[in-house]
Design a protein around this motif. Structure first.
Motif, PDB file in Angstrom:
ATOM      1  N   PRO A  82      32.231  25.366  -1.452  1.00 20.15           N
ATOM      2  CA  PRO A  82      31.925  26.718  -1.928  1.00 20.15           C
ATOM      3  C   PRO A  82      33.176  27.584  -1.972  1.00 20.15           C
ATOM      4  N   PRO A  83      33.282  28.468  -2.944  1.00 23.24           N
ATOM      5  CA  PRO A  83      34.469  29.329  -3.048  1.00 23.24           C
ATOM      6  C   PRO A  83      34.672  30.159  -1.786  1.00 23.24           C
ATOM      7  N   TYR A  84      35.948  30.328  -1.395  1.00 21.05           N
ATOM      8  CA  TYR A  84      36.246  31.173  -0.244  1.00 21.05           C
ATOM      9  C   TYR A  84      36.440  32.605  -0.740  1.00 21.05           C
ATOM     10  N   VAL A  85      35.433  33.422  -0.525  1.00 16.85           N
ATOM     11  CA  VAL A  85      35.476  34.826  -0.921  1.00 16.85           C
ATOM     12  C   VAL A  85      35.023  35.645   0.278  1.00 16.85           C
ATOM     13  N   ARG A  86      35.883  36.565   0.737  1.00 20.78           N
ATOM     14  CA  ARG A  86      35.522  37.391   1.883  1.00 20.78           C
ATOM     15  C   ARG A  86      34.533  38.475   1.462  1.00 20.78           C
ATOM     16  N   HIS A  87      33.876  39.065   2.453  1.00 16.87           N
ATOM     17  CA  HIS A  87      32.791  40.005   2.168  1.00 16.87           C
ATOM     18  C   HIS A  87      33.257  41.234   1.396  1.00 16.87           C
ATOM     19  N   HIS A  88      34.552  41.596   1.511  1.00 11.58           N
ATOM     20  CA  HIS A  88      35.065  42.768   0.813  1.00 11.58           C
ATOM     21  C   HIS A  88      34.904  42.635  -0.702  1.00 11.58           C
ATOM     22  N   GLN A  89      34.889  41.400  -1.192  1.00 16.38           N
ATOM     23  CA  GLN A  89      34.828  41.155  -2.634  1.00 16.38           C
ATOM     24  C   GLN A  89      33.414  40.817  -3.111  1.00 16.38           C
ATOM     25  N   ILE A  90      32.438  40.939  -2.237  1.00 16.95           N
ATOM     26  CA  ILE A  90      31.051  40.654  -2.602  1.00 16.95           C
ATOM     27  C   ILE A  90      30.341  41.972  -2.887  1.00 16.95           C
ATOM     28  N   SER A  91      29.618  42.022  -3.996  1.00 14.08           N
ATOM     29  CA  SER A  91      28.989  43.280  -4.411  1.00 14.08           C
ATOM     30  C   SER A  91      27.865  43.684  -3.453  1.00 14.08           C
ATOM     31  N   PRO A  92      27.575  44.985  -3.383  1.00 13.78           N
ATOM     32  CA  PRO A  92      26.473  45.457  -2.522  1.00 13.78           C
ATOM     33  C   PRO A  92      25.141  44.807  -2.884  1.00 13.78           C
ATOM     34  N   GLU A  93      24.936  44.519  -4.167  1.00 16.84           N
ATOM     35  CA  GLU A  93      23.671  43.911  -4.585  1.00 16.84           C
ATOM     36  C   GLU A  93      23.492  42.532  -3.964  1.00 16.84           C
ATOM     37  N   TRP A  94      24.566  41.735  -3.952  1.00 19.24           N
ATOM     38  CA  TRP A  94      24.456  40.397  -3.377  1.00 19.24           C
ATOM     39  C   TRP A  94      24.405  40.451  -1.849  1.00 19.24           C
ATOM     40  N   LYS A  95      25.040  41.448  -1.259  1.00 22.67           N
ATOM     41  CA  LYS A  95      24.909  41.609   0.191  1.00 22.67           C
ATOM     42  C   LYS A  95      23.463  41.937   0.563  1.00 22.67           C
ATOM     43  N   ARG A 104      13.416  36.746   5.013  1.00 20.15           N
ATOM     44  CA  ARG A 104      12.244  35.972   4.627  1.00 20.15           C
ATOM     45  C   ARG A 104      12.181  34.633   5.351  1.00 20.15           C
ATOM     46  N   HIS A 105      13.344  34.145   5.744  1.00 21.69           N
ATOM     47  CA  HIS A 105      13.399  32.886   6.503  1.00 21.69           C
ATOM     48  C   HIS A 105      13.351  33.129   8.010  1.00 21.69           C
ATOM     49  N   GLY A 106      13.141  34.384   8.394  1.00 22.37           N
ATOM     50  CA  GLY A 106      13.067  34.710   9.812  1.00 22.37           C
ATOM     51  C   GLY A 106      14.414  34.802  10.483  1.00 22.37           C
ATOM     52  N   LEU A 107      15.470  35.035   9.687  1.00 24.88           N
ATOM     53  CA  LEU A 107      16.820  35.093  10.225  1.00 24.88           C
ATOM     54  C   LEU A 107      17.447  36.453   9.940  1.00 24.88           C
ATOM     55  N   ARG A 108      18.445  36.776  10.728  1.00 26.35           N
ATOM     56  CA  ARG A 108      19.154  38.043  10.556  1.00 26.35           C
ATOM     57  C   ARG A 108      20.580  37.743  10.098  1.00 26.35           C
ATOM     58  N   ALA A 109      20.924  38.233   8.921  1.00 24.21           N
ATOM     59  CA  ALA A 109      22.253  37.964   8.355  1.00 24.21           C
ATOM     60  C   ALA A 109      23.108  39.223   8.378  1.00 24.21           C
ATOM     61  N   SER A 110      24.397  39.034   8.596  1.00 21.13           N
ATOM     62  CA  SER A 110      25.345  40.135   8.575  1.00 21.13           C
ATOM     63  C   SER A 110      25.959  40.259   7.182  1.00 21.13           C
ATOM     64  N   GLN A 111      26.106  41.483   6.714  1.00 20.41           N
ATOM     65  CA  GLN A 111      26.738  41.691   5.413  1.00 20.41           C
ATOM     66  C   GLN A 111      28.249  41.520   5.471  1.00 20.41           C
ATOM     67  N   LEU A 112      28.778  41.175   6.640  1.00 21.55           N
ATOM     68  CA  LEU A 112      30.196  40.834   6.761  1.00 21.55           C
ATOM     69  C   LEU A 112      30.440  39.360   6.466  1.00 21.55           C
ATOM     70  N   ALA A 113      29.386  38.626   6.127  1.00 21.51           N
ATOM     71  CA  ALA A 113      29.513  37.194   5.873  1.00 21.51           C
ATOM     72  C   ALA A 113      30.265  36.933   4.577  1.00 21.51           C
ATOM     73  N   GLY A 114      31.058  35.860   4.577  1.00 22.21           N
ATOM     74  CA  GLY A 114      31.749  35.432   3.372  1.00 22.21           C
ATOM     75  C   GLY A 114      30.812  34.708   2.431  1.00 22.21           C
ATOM     76  N   LEU A 115      31.319  34.363   1.243  1.00 22.91           N
ATOM     77  CA  LEU A 115      30.477  33.788   0.204  1.00 22.91           C
ATOM     78  C   LEU A 115      29.890  32.434   0.603  1.00 22.91           C
ATOM     79  N   HIS A 116      30.605  31.672   1.450  1.00 24.83           N
ATOM     80  CA  HIS A 116      30.061  30.369   1.834  1.00 24.83           C
ATOM     81  C   HIS A 116      28.732  30.526   2.574  1.00 24.83           C
ATOM     82  N   ALA A 117      28.558  31.627   3.314  1.00 24.26           N
ATOM     83  CA  ALA A 117      27.273  31.870   3.974  1.00 24.26           C
ATOM     84  C   ALA A 117      26.173  32.068   2.940  1.00 24.26           C
TER      85      ALA A 117
END
Length: 448
Positions: A82-95, A104-117
């Motif tokens: 998967p492309p290495y893209v840090r969270h700074h370059q990920i749009s708010p919509e995708w975050k 929905r999967h019962g998990l809590r995700a951080s919006q600081l996650a990179g694109l591989h997440a």
């Protein structure tokens, strides 16, 4: 891959090299590449055609998170980098998509996650039980805070089976000098143990057997996986782990260095503050590197403004000067932000007590361990070593000198660009001569 896949999907396919290799390994499998970049998709199509696989391959120009993969008879293998893209370059919509989909999967995700997440989660969205995956990514998610989401996703949904940690010496991503990890999983399974290997050369990747097995429960119980993948350090007579002698703590986060760290006694935007709230502090790693073995002079250090939670404890004259400063700090937004809003009082940085030994923890060189004779404070660019039992200066000096001479870059984790990092718990696992015990590898003794 638990049998021959009916389909191989490469999310973020790039030039298609993973697909071509998979096509050779699985001559009957359908090959699907997905890439958002039209030029990369064109290259992949050409590569597959030149390899004689065009009749069973297709490359989709799309974002993998939004791509529609129809169900098939048989298993799908998700394979690639998967492309290495840090969270700074990920749009708010995708975050927002990340956090909502994880929920929905019962998990809590951080919006600081990179694109591989995001890619791991997109696989969880489309995969069916029995599908498999082998992805190579940067290894940072093994330990960073956002990585806890990836870990939970792998353990609870994707069915983590293997981890192969690739040291920077193998150059997994040429020119980046980073630690990488190959993650293998089978969707829907919950194996009791996860097979782990660490490799230092690309040739070693050909080995298939894991070096050791880590209990799934142990992985679930901690958010720092690199420590577990390294195994238990070999104990030597007369040596103990540093953590048995000292606690290691990262310095305090200020939340706004521009406000709370000052070069002058009179901070920007306010009258001079009382000396009682200005603390000489190590605020740059290079200050420790330049100090050598001992920090003996704090005159060149900047000051951190650390105000008490209860401002009523200040003398009347001090309180007036502090209030003027706080009005200016509030105008500059120092009362806003995650750190300020989660303090007991937004104005109280809360510096730790002076650490007898200070250490750098992220650089392109081994850590510097420095005896702190000036009782300087430190912020989050350094670690502080706090003895569990009182130690004399001679013992502290011996400990700092031993660590400075024995710790290697390879004892930590390497990020893209060659930066090596030591988390506090990783530093606590370093082996040092036991207090009072002679050491055959050190000219000094850590005698109290």
């Amino acid at each position: 891959t638990h049998g021959t896949p009916a389909r191989v999907v490469d999310p973020g396919t790039g030039s298609g090299r993973f697909l071509v290799a998979a096509g050779r390994a699985f001559p009957s499998a359908e090959l699907v590449g997905i890439d958002l970049d039209p030029f990369a998709a064109l290259l992949a199509r050409g590569h597959l055609a030149a390899a004689g696989m065009a009749d069973r391959a297709r490359v989709i120009t799309a974002d993998f998170r939004a791509a529609c993969l129809p169900p098939i008879d048989g298993r799908t293998l998700y394979l690639g980098n998967p492309p290495y893209v840090r969270h700074h370059q990920i749009s708010p919509e995708w975050k927002a998509w990340l956090t909502a989909t994880a929920r929905r999967h019962g998990l809590r995700a951080s919006q600081l996650a990179g694109l591989h997440a995001h890619f791991f989660l997109a696989i969880a969205e489309t995969a069916r039980p029995g599908d498999t995956g082998v992805l190579i990514t940067a290894a940072e998610w093994l330990d960073v805070n956002y990585g806890r989401f990836v870990q939970s996703l792998l353990l609870e949904i994707l069915g983590l089976r293997t981890l192969v940690v690739i040291e920077p010496t193998a150059d997994p991503f040429p020119g980046t000098a980073t630690t990488a990890v190959i993650t293998g999983f089978t969707v829907g399974e919950r194996p009791a143990t996860v097979g782990v290997r660490r490799v230092e050369t690309s040739a070693a990747l050909s080995g298939r057997e894991p070096e050791r097995a880590i209990a799934r429960a142990d992985l679930a119980a901690t958010g720092r996986w690199s420590i577990l993948t390294r195994g238990v350090p070999e104990r030597r007579e007369g040596f103990v782990e540093l953590g048995e002698i000292c606690r290691v703590h990262r310095g305090q986060v200020t939340g706004a260095n521009r406000v709370w760290v000052t070069d002058a006694v009179q901070p920007e935007g306010g009258d001079d503050l009382p000396a009682s709230v200005l603390f000489p502090a190590v605020t740059r790693a290079r200050e420790l590197i330049a100090a050598g073995t001992t920090l003996a002079d704090d005159s060149a250090l900047r000051r951190v403004i650390d105000l008490p939670v209860d401002l009523d404890t200040l003398a009347a004259g001090e309180r007036e000067r502090v209030e003027r400063f706080l009005r200016s700090a509030r105008e500059r937004g120092a009362d806003k932000g995650f750190i300020a809003e989660h303090r007991r009082a937004w104005w109280a940085v809360g510096l730790r007590a002076p650490a007898p030994i200070l250490a750098t923890y992220m650089a392109r060189r081994p850590p510097a361990f420095v005896l702190n004779r000036t009782a300087a404070r430190h912020i989050n660019i350094a670690h502080g070593l706090y003895p569990r039992e009182p130690m004399g200066e001679a013992a502290l000096r011996a400990l700092a000198e031993y660590l400075s001479g024995s710790v290697r870059v390879g004892d930590g984790r390497t990020y893209a660009g060659g930066l090596t990092k030591f988390e506090p718990r990783e530093m606590e696992r370093l082996l040092v001569p036991a207090p009072g015990a002679p050491s055959s590898v050190s000219a000094t003794r850590l005698a109290s």
